[in-house]
Enzyme design. Structure first.
Site, PDB file in Angstrom:
ATOM      1  N   LEU A  66      44.665  24.845  34.931  1.00 17.32           N
ATOM      2  CA  LEU A  66      43.868  24.769  36.226  1.00 17.32           C
ATOM      3  C   LEU A  66      42.705  24.651  36.730  1.00 17.32           C
ATOM      4  CD1 LEU A  66      47.143  26.687  37.766  1.00 17.32           C
ATOM      5  CD2 LEU A  66      47.102  24.709  36.559  1.00 17.32           C
ATOM      6  N   HIS A  67      42.548  22.722  37.101  1.00 13.15           N
ATOM      7  CA  HIS A  67      42.026  22.923  37.901  1.00 13.15           C
ATOM      8  C   HIS A  67      41.409  21.756  38.901  1.00 13.15           C
ATOM      9  CE1 HIS A  67      39.656  19.625  35.523  1.00 13.15           C
ATOM     10  NE2 HIS A  67      40.219  19.717  34.091  1.00 13.15           N
TER      11      HIS A  67
END
Lengths: 151, 99
Positions: A66-67
């Site tokens: 995730l980012h």
């Protein structure tokens, strides 16, 4: 910057029970924010990225990276990891469900690259994945990931 | 030859892909430029091959390059087999197909 420097110890948790992908993203954001690595709003940005661009962040079977963007509130380059007791569906066409959720905060487009390359290399090694998945407690998980990435 | 790797922002997933592909090209002694792209800005750019996570396929319909879709982005075997096949097919001048 090496992987063990990118990792935020306070943002590593093992065998969490989280209901859905939103809860996973929220928890990952809370942990990194509590460690002072990101601003609290970064979690909503990660959620928005997932909603807008789709679940391509599930980069391999069971593994999410995730980012959001550096300008979404990253205070220092950072990486958290939550392993899930019960795998969670993210909506990916082939790689669901997820039991390893990494959350990356990148300060810019360059400074985390060396650490990311190390992470990609480790994730291609079965022994690393087994170690992450078998760690029953947060302490064991931290011990494993730090000793692996310092070796 | 230009090989682009695509992800949402151009520095996470696409960078991981680029690093793996650089290693493969080096080992195979193939000369090509690899560059990470992000979804927001890639459409004005040109590449011979675009490598992307499988779920990005809808964004790449109609894009004029050979498209390589990868399911497991840390599986060096899958990436190697698909990228080498794409390069081989491209060198036989038959672009435009999805692998």
């Amino acid at each position: 910057m090496d992987l063990y420097e990118l990792l935020v110890p306070e943002a590593i948790q093992a065998k969490q029970e989280l209901a859905d992908r939103t809860a996973v993203i929220q928890r990952a954001g809370e942990l990194l924010a509590a460690a002072g690595a990101i601003e609290p709003g970064y979690a909503s940005a990660m959620q928005r990225v997932m909603d807008e661009l789709g679940p391509y962040c599930v980069i391999a079977p069971g593994i999410a990276l995730l980012h959001a963007r550096p300008e979404d509130g990253v205070l220092r380059s950072c990486l958290g990891l939550i392993t899930l007791k019960t795998p969670v569906v993210f909506g990916h066409s082939t790689n669901d469900p997820v039991d390893l959720a990494f959350a990356l905060g990148a300060l810019d487009k360059q400074s985390h690259i060396r650490a990311l390359a190390q992470l990609a290399e480790y994730l291609s090694q079965e022994g690393f994945l087994c170690g992450l998945r078998e760690a029953a407690t947060t302490d064991v998980l931290k011990e494993f990931i730090y000793s692996y990435s310092r070796a | 030859m230009i090989i682009a790797t695509l992800c949402g922002m151009g520095f996470g997933t696409s960078m991981m892909l680029k690093l793996f592909i650089d290693d493969i090209l080096k080992a195979e002694n193939i000369k090509a430029e690899t560059t990470p792209w992000d979804l927001g800005s890639f459409k004005g750019n040109k590449a011979d091959i675009v490598v992307a996570p499988v779920d990005m396929e809808p964004h790449l319909r109609d894009y004029p390059a050979k498209i390589v879709l990868v399911k497991n982005l840390v599986d060096k075997g899958e990436i190697k087999e698909k990228i080498l096949r794409a390069i081989d097919e491209l060198s036989h001048a038959e672009g435009g197909k999805t692998i």
